[in-house]
Design an enzyme around this catalytic site. Structure first.
Site, PDB file in Angstrom:
ATOM      1  N   VAL A  57       0.806  -1.229   0.000  1.00 20.91           N
ATOM      2  CA  VAL A  57       0.000   0.000   0.000  1.00 20.91           C
ATOM      3  C   VAL A  57       0.840   1.280   0.000  1.00 20.91           C
ATOM      4  O   VAL A  57       0.288   2.375   0.004  1.00 20.91           O
ATOM      5  CB  VAL A  57      -1.038   0.011   1.153  1.00 20.91           C
ATOM      6  CG1 VAL A  57      -2.137  -0.994   0.907  1.00 20.91           C
ATOM      7  CG2 VAL A  57      -0.382  -0.209   2.509  1.00 20.91           C
ATOM      8  N   SER A 142      -2.653   5.632  16.608  1.00 20.03           N
ATOM      9  CA  SER A 142      -2.000   5.041  17.785  1.00 20.03           C
ATOM     10  C   SER A 142      -2.058   6.007  18.962  1.00 20.03           C
ATOM     11  O   SER A 142      -2.079   7.231  18.775  1.00 20.03           O
ATOM     12  CB  SER A 142      -0.533   4.749  17.473  1.00 20.03           C
ATOM     13  OG  SER A 142       0.155   4.340  18.642  1.00 20.03           O
ATOM     14  N   TYR A 155       7.693   7.008  14.240  1.00 17.83           N
ATOM     15  CA  TYR A 155       6.399   6.330  14.398  1.00 17.83           C
ATOM     16  C   TYR A 155       5.361   7.288  14.986  1.00 17.83           C
ATOM     17  O   TYR A 155       4.271   7.455  14.441  1.00 17.83           O
ATOM     18  CB  TYR A 155       6.572   5.102  15.302  1.00 17.83           C
ATOM     19  CG  TYR A 155       5.298   4.311  15.502  1.00 17.83           C
ATOM     20  CD1 TYR A 155       4.837   3.455  14.512  1.00 17.83           C
ATOM     21  CD2 TYR A 155       4.548   4.430  16.676  1.00 17.83           C
ATOM     22  CE1 TYR A 155       3.662   2.731  14.679  1.00 17.83           C
ATOM     23  CE2 TYR A 155       3.374   3.707  16.855  1.00 17.83           C
ATOM     24  CZ  TYR A 155       2.937   2.862  15.862  1.00 17.83           C
ATOM     25  OH  TYR A 155       1.780   2.146  16.027  1.00 17.83           O
ATOM     26  N   LYS A 159       1.878   8.784  13.232  1.00 16.24           N
ATOM     27  CA  LYS A 159       0.538   8.500  13.745  1.00 16.24           C
ATOM     28  C   LYS A 159      -0.204   9.789  14.124  1.00 16.24           C
ATOM     29  O   LYS A 159      -1.424   9.882  13.972  1.00 16.24           O
ATOM     30  CB  LYS A 159       0.624   7.542  14.934  1.00 16.24           C
ATOM     31  CG  LYS A 159       1.098   6.134  14.546  1.00 16.24           C
ATOM     32  CD  LYS A 159       0.141   5.464  13.567  1.00 16.24           C
ATOM     33  CE  LYS A 159       0.465   4.003  13.323  1.00 16.24           C
ATOM     34  NZ  LYS A 159      -0.505   3.352  12.433  1.00 16.24           N
TER      35      LYS A 159
HETATM   36  P1  NAI Z   1       0.973  -6.316  12.595  1.00 13.20           P
HETATM   37  O1  NAI Z   1       2.398  -6.209  12.237  1.00 13.20           O
HETATM   38  O2  NAI Z   1       0.428  -7.634  12.987  1.00 13.20           O
HETATM   39  O3  NAI Z   1       0.046  -5.762  11.416  1.00 13.20           O
HETATM   40  C1  NAI Z   1       0.432  -4.851  10.437  1.00 13.20           C
HETATM   41  C2  NAI Z   1       0.145  -5.456   9.087  1.00 13.20           C
HETATM   42  O4  NAI Z   1       0.392  -4.492   8.078  1.00 13.20           O
HETATM   43  C3  NAI Z   1       1.047  -6.663   8.801  1.00 13.20           C
HETATM   44  O5  NAI Z   1       0.272  -7.765   8.365  1.00 13.20           O
HETATM   45  C4  NAI Z   1       1.969  -6.140   7.708  1.00 13.20           C
HETATM   46  O6  NAI Z   1       2.421  -7.146   6.840  1.00 13.20           O
HETATM   47  C5  NAI Z   1       1.048  -5.133   7.011  1.00 13.20           C
HETATM   48  N1  NAI Z   1       1.803  -4.169   6.227  1.00 13.20           N
HETATM   49  C6  NAI Z   1       2.877  -3.465   6.619  1.00 13.20           C
HETATM   50  N2  NAI Z   1       3.343  -2.723   5.605  1.00 13.20           N
HETATM   51  C7  NAI Z   1       2.527  -2.948   4.563  1.00 13.20           C
HETATM   52  C8  NAI Z   1       2.494  -2.478   3.225  1.00 13.20           C
HETATM   53  N3  NAI Z   1       3.402  -1.616   2.768  1.00 13.20           N
HETATM   54  N4  NAI Z   1       1.517  -2.911   2.403  1.00 13.20           N
HETATM   55  C9  NAI Z   1       0.586  -3.789   2.855  1.00 13.20           C
HETATM   56  N5  NAI Z   1       0.574  -4.281   4.099  1.00 13.20           N
HETATM   57  C10 NAI Z   1       1.531  -3.862   4.946  1.00 13.20           C
HETATM   58  O7  NAI Z   1       0.744  -5.261  13.754  1.00 13.20           O
HETATM   59  P2  NAI Z   1      -0.578  -4.673  14.421  1.00 13.20           P
HETATM   60  O8  NAI Z   1      -0.220  -4.384  15.803  1.00 13.20           O
HETATM   61  O9  NAI Z   1      -1.752  -5.505  14.131  1.00 13.20           O
HETATM   62  O10 NAI Z   1      -0.709  -3.271  13.666  1.00 13.20           O
HETATM   63  C11 NAI Z   1      -1.867  -2.835  12.984  1.00 13.20           C
HETATM   64  C12 NAI Z   1      -1.962  -1.338  13.093  1.00 13.20           C
HETATM   65  O11 NAI Z   1      -2.175  -0.981  14.462  1.00 13.20           O
HETATM   66  C13 NAI Z   1      -0.689  -0.594  12.657  1.00 13.20           C
HETATM   67  O12 NAI Z   1      -1.049   0.551  11.934  1.00 13.20           O
HETATM   68  C14 NAI Z   1      -0.050  -0.220  13.981  1.00 13.20           C
HETATM   69  O13 NAI Z   1       0.781   0.902  13.874  1.00 13.20           O
HETATM   70  C15 NAI Z   1      -1.286   0.047  14.816  1.00 13.20           C
HETATM   71  N6  NAI Z   1      -1.046   0.011  16.261  1.00 13.20           N
HETATM   72  C16 NAI Z   1      -0.689  -1.150  16.886  1.00 13.20           C
HETATM   73  C17 NAI Z   1      -0.466  -1.155  18.251  1.00 13.20           C
HETATM   74  C18 NAI Z   1      -0.093  -2.388  19.000  1.00 13.20           C
HETATM   75  O14 NAI Z   1       0.213  -2.283  20.198  1.00 13.20           O
HETATM   76  N7  NAI Z   1      -0.109  -3.570  18.398  1.00 13.20           N
HETATM   77  C19 NAI Z   1      -0.607   0.077  19.055  1.00 13.20           C
HETATM   78  C20 NAI Z   1      -0.993   1.232  18.306  1.00 13.20           C
HETATM   79  C21 NAI Z   1      -1.209   1.185  16.950  1.00 13.20           C
END
Ligand code: NAI
Length: 250
Positions: A57, A142, A155, A159
């Site tokens: 993306v 976030s 980061y 956000k």
């Molecule tokens: P995660 O690493 O499991 O999920 C992120 C997903 O985005 C992964 O599947 C990854 O492959 C995909 N991704 C990354 N770059 C990409 C790209 N260029 N094109 C397509 N897909 C891409 O981590 P999580 O925790 O589920 O993160 C989801 C969202 O939540 C993120 O935006 C993260 O910043 C946000 N977030 C997560 C927190 C946490 O504590 N887990 C806290 C605050 C925000």
């Protein structure tokens, strides 16, 4: 449609939306992860509710490919969840420009690219809608977008920008009847945080700093994203929902 749907919060959000009756498109870079997540959703259903689409993306041509795919299917997109994101660990003084760009492109530029390409489709569909049809965008920001964080300036700034971009998009899309909100998770247990949580002292520090005394589960974030996306939130646009177990109040 959910980006970054192969793991963590995105995977749980796709599952939750499907359980509420949505047909979902799971978007990400790694087909094996997307297939596994889609299979979990489709298991036991007579008609599959989930399909996958491989796209990075951060790349405009791949995002356009995604828009073309949706247009060929029906063009009728109701809900877009910009969830894909990544993190890193560096002080400002030690950060390479490439690392800055990697984080900003994944967390912020992608939201602009996907919202622009798919927002157009949503606006076109909205023009054909009869009566009130729920169409909305949810951007995953976030807790870090609300405060400074040690060694994550790229980061947290990305956000903070997502939260602000959400408000601009909400203003631009309001005349079309499309709502745009963001959800700001606190610390949730996903592949993104797995490494950090292996450090017991780090986990204990998070528990101490969180009013509810524990790390969140991705499905707890997914529920709030689904609420913001749904017509249950029909009078909410340009808002940010903090889902942080009470981190900000400690
Ligand atoms: P995660 O690493 O499991 O999920 C992120 C997903 O985005 C992964 O599947 C990854 O492959 C995909 N991704 C990354 N770059 C990409 C790209 N260029 N094109 C397509 N897909 C891409 O981590 P999580 O925790 O589920 O993160 C989801 C969202 O939540 C993120 O935006 C993260 O910043 C946000 N977030 C997560 C927190 C946490 O504590 N887990 C806290 C605050 C925000």
């Amino acid at each position: 449609m959910v980006t970054g749907a192969g793991s963590g919060i995105g995977e749980q959000t796709a599952a939750r939306l499907a359980s509420e009756g949505a047909q979902v498109i799971l978007v990400g870079r790694t087909v094996s992860k997307l297939e596994r997540a889609a299979q979990q959703i489709n298991d036991g259903l007579s008609e599959p509710a989930a399909v996958i689409f491989q796209a990075d993306v951060t790349k405009e041509e791949e995002v356009q490919g995604l828009a073309d795919f949706i247009e060929q299917k029906s063009g009728d997109l109701h809900i877009l969840v910009n969830n894909a994101g990544t993190s890193g660990n560096s002080s400002i003084l030690n950060m390479e420009e490439s690392e800055w760009d990697r984080i900003q492109n994944t967390n912020l530029k992608s939201v602009y690219l996907v919202s622009k390409a798919l927002g157009r489709l949503m606006i076109n569909s909205k023009e054909q809608d009869e009566g009130e049809v729920n169409r909305s965008i949810v951007n995953v920001a976030s807790l870090s977008g609300h405060k400074a964080g040690a060694k994550i300036p790229h980061y947290s700034s990305s956000k903070a920008a997502v939260i602000n971009f959400t408000k601009s998009l909400a203003l631009e899309f309001a005349p079309y009847g499309i709502r745009v909100n963001s959800v700001s998770p606190g610390f949730a247990e996903t592949p993104l945080t797995e490494e950090g949580l292996k450090n017991k002292r780090f986990e204990e520090a998070i528990q101490r700093n969180t009013a509810l005394g524990r790390v969140g589960r991705p499905e707890e974030i997914a529920k709030v994203i689904t609420f913001a996306a749904s017509d249950e939130a029909s009078y909410m646009t340009g808002s940010d929902l903090l889902v942080d177990g009470g981190w900000m109040i400690t």
